[in-house]
Design a protein around this motif. Structure first.
Motif, PDB file in Angstrom:
ATOM      1  N   GLY A 231       0.720  -1.195  -0.181  1.00  0.00           N
ATOM      2  CA  GLY A 231      -0.049  -0.034  -0.090  1.00  0.00           C
ATOM      3  C   GLY A 231       0.758   1.203   0.080  1.00  0.00           C
ATOM      4  N   VAL A 232       0.376   2.267  -0.414  1.00  0.00           N
ATOM      5  CA  VAL A 232       0.948   3.364  -0.589  1.00  0.00           C
ATOM      6  C   VAL A 232      -0.009   4.609   0.025  1.00  0.00           C
ATOM      7  CG1 VAL A 232       0.112   4.056  -2.829  1.00  0.00           C
ATOM      8  CG2 VAL A 232       2.317   5.369  -2.100  1.00  0.00           C
ATOM      9  N   ALA A 233       0.741   5.758   0.740  1.00  0.00           N
ATOM     10  CA  ALA A 233      -0.114   6.804   1.074  1.00  0.00           C
ATOM     11  C   ALA A 233       0.779   8.272   0.914  1.00  0.00           C
ATOM     12  CB  ALA A 233      -0.733   6.688   2.354  1.00  0.00           C
ATOM     13  N   ALA A 234       0.307   9.131   0.922  1.00  0.00           N
ATOM     14  CA  ALA A 234       0.981  10.479   0.876  1.00  0.00           C
ATOM     15  C   ALA A 234       1.121  10.890   2.258  1.00  0.00           C
ATOM     16  CB  ALA A 234       0.282  11.515   0.023  1.00  0.00           C
ATOM     17  N   ALA A 235       2.094  11.843   2.561  1.00  0.00           N
ATOM     18  CA  ALA A 235       2.445  12.541   3.703  1.00  0.00           C
ATOM     19  C   ALA A 235       2.400  13.824   3.559  1.00  0.00           C
ATOM     20  CB  ALA A 235       3.605  11.768   4.395  1.00  0.00           C
ATOM     21  N   THR A 236       1.930  14.849   4.668  1.00  0.00           N
ATOM     22  CA  THR A 236       2.299  15.986   4.646  1.00  0.00           C
ATOM     23  C   THR A 236       2.072  16.581   5.704  1.00  0.00           C
ATOM     24  OG1 THR A 236       1.805  18.075   3.406  1.00  0.00           O
ATOM     25  CG2 THR A 236      -0.147  16.843   4.386  1.00  0.00           C
TER      26      THR A 236
ATOM     27  N   GLN B  12       4.665   7.418   1.700  1.00  0.00           N
ATOM     28  CA  GLN B  12       4.634   6.239   2.424  1.00  0.00           C
ATOM     29  C   GLN B  12       4.366   4.782   1.885  1.00  0.00           C
ATOM     30  OE1 GLN B  12       5.942   6.705   5.756  1.00  0.00           O
ATOM     31  NE2 GLN B  12       4.789   8.534   6.565  1.00  0.00           N
ATOM     32  N   PHE B  13       5.315   3.731   1.830  1.00  0.00           N
ATOM     33  CA  PHE B  13       4.999   2.667   1.313  1.00  0.00           C
ATOM     34  C   PHE B  13       5.348   1.425   2.100  1.00  0.00           C
ATOM     35  CE2 PHE B  13       6.677   5.344  -2.013  1.00  0.00           C
ATOM     36  CZ  PHE B  13       5.822   5.110  -3.088  1.00  0.00           C
ATOM     37  N   ALA B  14       4.057   0.566   2.057  1.00  0.00           N
ATOM     38  CA  ALA B  14       4.150  -0.373   3.139  1.00  0.00           C
ATOM     39  C   ALA B  14       3.789  -1.793   2.328  1.00  0.00           C
ATOM     40  CB  ALA B  14       3.223  -0.204   4.259  1.00  0.00           C
TER      41      ALA B  14
ATOM     42  N   ALA C  44       6.204  -5.992   6.841  1.00  0.00           N
ATOM     43  CA  ALA C  44       7.396  -6.648   6.441  1.00  0.00           C
ATOM     44  C   ALA C  44       8.384  -5.610   6.218  1.00  0.00           C
ATOM     45  CB  ALA C  44       7.158  -7.569   5.352  1.00  0.00           C
ATOM     46  N   ARG C  45       7.833  -4.628   5.554  1.00  0.00           N
ATOM     47  CA  ARG C  45       8.680  -3.330   4.940  1.00  0.00           C
ATOM     48  C   ARG C  45       7.570  -2.098   5.004  1.00  0.00           C
ATOM     49  NH1 ARG C  45      10.476  -3.116  -0.465  1.00  0.00           N
ATOM     50  NH2 ARG C  45       8.989  -4.199  -1.263  1.00  0.00           N
ATOM     51  N   LEU C  46       8.766  -0.994   5.236  1.00  0.00           N
ATOM     52  CA  LEU C  46       8.279   0.276   5.333  1.00  0.00           C
ATOM     53  C   LEU C  46       9.035   1.122   4.736  1.00  0.00           C
ATOM     54  CD1 LEU C  46       5.286   1.481   6.387  1.00  0.00           C
ATOM     55  CD2 LEU C  46       6.429   1.729   8.691  1.00  0.00           C
ATOM     56  N   HIS C  47       8.728   1.901   3.771  1.00  0.00           N
ATOM     57  CA  HIS C  47       9.633   2.879   3.380  1.00  0.00           C
ATOM     58  C   HIS C  47       8.951   4.313   3.214  1.00  0.00           C
ATOM     59  CE1 HIS C  47      13.126   5.057   1.036  1.00  0.00           C
ATOM     60  NE2 HIS C  47      12.155   5.455   0.240  1.00  0.00           N
ATOM     61  N   GLY C  48       9.617   5.309   3.674  1.00  0.00           N
ATOM     62  CA  GLY C  48       9.068   6.701   3.646  1.00  0.00           C
ATOM     63  C   GLY C  48      10.224   7.504   2.751  1.00  0.00           C
TER      64      GLY C  48
ATOM     65  N   ALA D  35      -0.226   5.179   8.677  1.00  0.00           N
ATOM     66  CA  ALA D  35      -1.340   4.377   9.139  1.00  0.00           C
ATOM     67  C   ALA D  35      -2.284   4.025   7.794  1.00  0.00           C
ATOM     68  CB  ALA D  35      -2.233   4.833  10.031  1.00  0.00           C
ATOM     69  N   ALA D  36      -2.277   4.769   6.976  1.00  0.00           N
ATOM     70  CA  ALA D  36      -3.255   4.708   5.729  1.00  0.00           C
ATOM     71  C   ALA D  36      -2.536   3.477   4.739  1.00  0.00           C
ATOM     72  CB  ALA D  36      -3.413   5.801   4.904  1.00  0.00           C
ATOM     73  N   ALA D  37      -0.977   3.868   4.378  1.00  0.00           N
ATOM     74  CA  ALA D  37      -0.383   2.847   3.764  1.00  0.00           C
ATOM     75  C   ALA D  37      -0.377   1.470   4.094  1.00  0.00           C
ATOM     76  CB  ALA D  37       1.194   3.641   3.770  1.00  0.00           C
ATOM     77  N   ILE D  38      -0.490   1.479   5.483  1.00  0.00           N
ATOM     78  CA  ILE D  38      -0.512  -0.005   6.154  1.00  0.00           C
ATOM     79  C   ILE D  38      -1.923  -0.510   5.992  1.00  0.00           C
ATOM     80  CG2 ILE D  38      -0.439  -1.286   8.344  1.00  0.00           C
ATOM     81  CD1 ILE D  38       2.072   0.575   9.138  1.00  0.00           C
ATOM     82  N   ALA D  39      -2.967   0.263   6.227  1.00  0.00           N
ATOM     83  CA  ALA D  39      -4.252  -0.139   5.789  1.00  0.00           C
ATOM     84  C   ALA D  39      -4.584  -0.292   4.518  1.00  0.00           C
ATOM     85  CB  ALA D  39      -5.534   0.750   6.542  1.00  0.00           C
ATOM     86  N   ASN D  40      -4.024   0.570   3.729  1.00  0.00           N
ATOM     87  CA  ASN D  40      -4.417   0.104   2.090  1.00  0.00           C
ATOM     88  C   ASN D  40      -3.554  -1.266   1.745  1.00  0.00           C
ATOM     89  OD1 ASN D  40      -5.428   2.450   2.304  1.00  0.00           O
ATOM     90  ND2 ASN D  40      -3.773   3.676   1.267  1.00  0.00           N
TER      91      ASN D  40
END
Ligand code: MOS
Length: 689
Positions: free
Chosen positions: A426-431, A553-555, A569-573, A663-668
């Motif tokens: 999953g991916v989500a934007a951050a700001t 954010q990528f999860a 397993a992986r998280l990259h910001g 949290a959105a990247a993980i939920a997605n």
């Protein structure tokens, strides 16, 4: 004598100047500061959420060996504040369960604790409410940081009525607690009308002004000292009831030093938290995933005792282009402890809802979620019409996607099992806004061959001691070893709060200004002792521009087919945070924010017991946070493009953006893995069974 150096200190990764002292236990925190014969104050808490104190029996408590004083609302010194959270022991009212209703001062903590348990407080209980009643909501005058409560541009209803695709979903984020490692602590001494406190705080000058107001004395008579902080995350942005209680007890015992340290359980009652928030998000879009309308309607819990309005919808106001947009926020006043700032108040919950909804839109349109975000990139700030100082969101999405390996994913929802696991990405934007606060000054004194630099900044454990020395070194043109930095005392020039991710930008600007003024005044002819005190110039960026940091954010999650267990397993910001002062401490802060975002996604949930009116899991055994075993492969990187419009360093704040979007990247990712969309945090394993 001024010797310019190359390469510059900014951009290098010196180890923390305070690291060794902390690792060796030699860094004195507020409760460690050596004072002669300290007394200890322990609070007695209300066990009912609402009512009126009818009687307090202090007989047994007073008889405990070592007890010096028992404070109640009847004998406590009077204070002057209109701040109801800080009016400690000023009347017989009980506003929430856990409120301070009496206190014991003794020569040892043990005696004070034992005696506190012996104080008998009778409270005439009254009906209370800790559950939101949709018919009892109200609109605050403004949101935190001065944002308008509601916004309305174009015609959202019409956009929704005619849209090809509509997403209309409600998202809920849990009540969560900052829980820094070092609990709130204060050591206070009154000498006549002069108060000196060692306080664990994000702002020595802010704490000074607050305590001066509470006790009705001139701020110049209050000194606050805070060289080290063991974490704050917003909870130490302002003094809370414990600091006032400590100073109140000391007021009653002139000349004596009194210590207060919150217990871990009290950290769930009297030091602030992020309230539970519900958001209805409505998106109107074309089949190509181009947004025509964005609507966000927020309902947030707050305390009846004192209002706190987290700025939840503000990120949705500026994040994506769309001609029709409407946002609102309503509050529910409950008989609960007073909420306050917690890392990225507003943006953290706001971006969970918005970025979950954007993912739902991408799936509804059959589009790549990275692509949908790129398609809705605004040319100017949709909220104000102003240009952005810089906006690296699209670059963060693209560079981050490459780094993460986004495009070699299986784009199907509910992927085939890999052993017992389903794997999703999953991916989500951050700001987060790029703030720089007013009223910052710094002093530069030549000490031949080095410089003394003073500013009343606070280092929460984030690396301010180190980063500010690097900024000073470059501004003065000397090696960082020649800079003797002093922070954390109101005797230093005035500094704004270590909050809103504004510290480095705000304090650094003052330091650069003072260094410039010093060089202008003395040139190469400075003699030891020459000094300059300078104020940072007014921040005029907001007059003409919108200023924000960005990220992607990528999860990758693994969801167990049989148990529902979620492993990240992986998280990259990948972040646009302008110029990075110190890559080592910056990476640490970004990763720390991402871990806290993972925690928000999967772990943290302060459960309100509606019958008893309190948080039932008020300790770190039952209130879950990630352990090392939960944090697997986590990385953070950045574009590294300075933003020269913001401040002389070209930096954007990094303290809070890491928790936004995570949290959105993980939920997605969980949705991609399982086909189950979880819209209420935290994502517990039962959701997948
Ligand atoms: Mo941060 S919650 O603004 O300290």
């Amino acid at each position: 004598m001024i010797e310019p150096v190359t390469p510059s200190a900014i951009g290098r990764s010196p180890a923390r100047v305070d690291g060794l002292a902390k690792a060796m236990g030699l860094a004195p925190y507020a409760d460690d500061q050596p004072v002669p014969e300290p007394l200890h104050v322990v609070a007695v808490e209300s066990t009912v959420p609402r009512g009126r104190i009818s009687a307090v029996d202090t007989t047994a408590a007073s008889a405990v060996d070592g007890v010096v004083l028992v404070l109640t609302h009847e004998n406590a010194p009077r204070t002057a504040t209109a701040d109801r959270e800080l009016a400690v022991l000023q009347d017989d009212r009980v506003h929430f369960r856990g409120q301070v209703v009496a206190a014991v001062v003794a020569t040892t903590v043990e005696a004070a604790r034992a005696a506190a348990g012996a104080v008998v407080v009778d409270v005439a209980a009254e009906p209370f409410s800790v559950v939101v009643d949709p018919d009892e909501l109200y609109a605050p005058d403004a949101l935190n940081a001065g944002y308008p409560t509601d916004t309305d541009q174009g015609d959202l209803d019409r956009a929704l009525a005619v849209a090809d695709v509509v997403v209309d979903r409600t998202y809920t984020t849990a009540r969560t607690y900052n829980s820094p490692m070092e609990p709130h602590a204060t050591t206070a001494t009154w000498t006549g009308d002069d108060l000196h406190v060692y306080e664990s705080t994000q702002s020595v000058h802010g704490a000074r002004d607050t305590l001066a107001e509470v006790f009705g004395v001139d701020p110049e008579r209050v000194r606050v000292t805070c060289p080290f902080v063991g974490g704050g995350f917003g909870a130490k942005g302002l003094p809370h009831a414990g600091a006032v209680l400590c100073a109140l007890a000391a007021r009653a015992l002139p000349g004596r030093a009194v210590r207060f340290a919150a217990t871990r359980r009290q950290m769930f009652r009297i030091t602030g938290y992020r309230p539970r928030i519900t958001q209805r998000v409505r998106l109107a879009a074309t089949v190509d995933g181009v947004l025509t309308g964005i609507g966000v309607d927020v309902v947030q819990e707050t305390a009846r005792l004192k209002e706190f309005a987290e700025q939840v919808p503000v990120a949705a106001r500026m994040m994506y282009a769309a001609p029709h947009r409407r946002t609102s926020q309503r509050l529910a006043a409950l008989d609960v402890p007073v909420p306050s700032w917690m890392r990225a108040p507003g943006e953290a919950p706001g971006m969970f809802a918005l970025e979950s909804a954007i993912d739902e839109l991408a799936h509804a349109c059959g589009l790549d979620p990275v692509d949908v975000r790129v398609r809705n990139e605004p040319l100017r700030d949709p909220a104000t019409g102003k240009p952005f100082t810089s906006r690296g969101l699209v670059d963060c999405l693209h560079e981050g996607a490459d780094r993460f390996g986004w495009y070699d994913r299986d784009p199907r929802v509910r992927t085939p099992r890999r052993g017992p696991w389903r794997v999703g990405r999953g991916v989500a934007a951050a700001t987060y806004p790029a703030y720089r606060n007013a009223a910052n000054s710094a002093l530069v004194r030549f000490t031949d061959p080095g410089y003394r630099v003073e500013i009343g900044a606070a280092d929460l454990g984030t690396g301010a001691w180190t980063a500010l020395a690097q900024i000073a070194a470059d501004a003065l043109g000397v090696d960082v070893a020649r800079v003797d930095l002093a922070i954390g005392d109101t005797r230093h020039p005035r500094a704004s709060v270590a909050g809103g991710s504004s510290g480095t930008a705000s304090w650094g600007t003052a330091i650069v200004e003072a260094a410039r003024a010093f060089r202008d005044k003395f040139g190469a002819g400075a003699a030891a002792g020459d000094e300059v005190l300078a104020d940072a110039p007014r921040n005029a960026v907001g007059d003409t521009h919108a200023a924000h940091a960005y990220g992607a954010q990528f999860a990758e999650v693994h969801v167990h087919e049989d148990t529902g267990e979620v492993r990240v397993a992986r998280l990259h910001g990948h972040f646009d945070v302008g110029r990075v002062i110190n890559p080592r401490t910056a990476r640490s802060q970004l990763i720390g924010g991402m871990v806290m975002g993972m925690s928000m996604a999967l772990h943290e949930d302060a459960t309100m017991d509606a019958a008893l009116g309190h948080t039932s899991n008020a300790d770190l055994a039952s209130y879950h946070v990630p352990t090392h075993a939960d944090v697997l492969d986590i990385t953070a990187d950045w574009l590294g493009v300075p933003d020269p419009l913001l401040n002389p360093m070209g930096s954007k704040g990094i303290g809070e953006i890491g928790i936004t979007g995570t949290a959105a990247a993980i939920a997605n990712a969980c949705f991609a893995a399982t086909g189950v969309r979880v819209r209420e945090l935290p994502i517990t394993l039962d959701r997948f069974l």
